[in-house]
Design an enzyme around this catalytic site. Sequence first.
Site, mmCIF file in Angstrom:
data_model
loop_
_atom_site.group_PDB
_atom_site.id
_atom_site.type_symbol
_atom_site.label_atom_id
_atom_site.label_comp_id
_atom_site.label_asym_id
_atom_site.label_seq_id
_atom_site.Cartn_x
_atom_site.Cartn_y
_atom_site.Cartn_z
ATOM 1 N NE ARG A 112 -16.976 71.152 -18.106
ATOM 2 C CZ ARG A 112 -17.765 71.031 -19.136
ATOM 3 N NH1 ARG A 112 -19.002 70.627 -18.984
ATOM 4 N NH2 ARG A 112 -17.324 71.312 -20.341
ATOM 5 N NE ARG A 161 -16.629 67.559 -20.035
ATOM 6 C CZ ARG A 161 -16.776 67.680 -21.334
ATOM 7 N NH1 ARG A 161 -17.929 67.472 -21.887
ATOM 8 N NH2 ARG A 161 -15.774 68.017 -22.091
ATOM 9 C CG ASP A 194 -21.161 68.372 -20.313
ATOM 10 O OD1 ASP A 194 -20.814 69.571 -20.272
ATOM 11 O OD2 ASP A 194 -21.656 67.853 -21.333
ATOM 12 C CG ASP A 248 -24.430 70.192 -22.840
ATOM 13 O OD1 ASP A 248 -23.623 71.071 -22.480
ATOM 14 O OD2 ASP A 248 -24.076 69.152 -23.430
#
Length: 170
Positions: free
Chosen positions: A83, A93, A96, A98
Amino acid sequence: MARVYLSLGSNLGDRLKHLQTALQRLPAYGVYPRQISRVYETAPVGETPDPRPYLNLGVWAETEHQPLALLDALKALEREQGRCDEGGRWLPRPIDIDIILYDQLTFQHERLVIPHPLMRERAFVLVPLVEMTPDWVLPDGTPVRALLTNPALREQEIRPYETSLSLSGD
């Protein structure tokens, strides 16, 4: 150990492989997956100029990291998987990750807000969460299942993907 809910997504390259690699590499970063959702294919949400669909899944994990240390560990894993955040926030990407929830903590910092401030607006976060823990209640007392009644979420494209992943890497 803290119980954390993470949302993983990929819309670049071999999306399924990127998700599986992230799941396998999390323990090296002090994050131990305990439960994963099925994989979902979703249309991009937000201000992205790229229409490539994402593969997403949710992960319940345990960690001894405090919130900012967890964020740093997950950013390092994202970099390990290729990334690059140069050029903007909403670009394609390979991975990811989160942080959505951290126990029942409410946390505000310039680098991190928990619960994730956009979780209530993202079907790709809520559907896997409700799949795994339908009775979970957010720190503010809101049952996560109740969040799925938001009409705006029904407009977001989300469908189970034909291939699933497992914690064992099979």
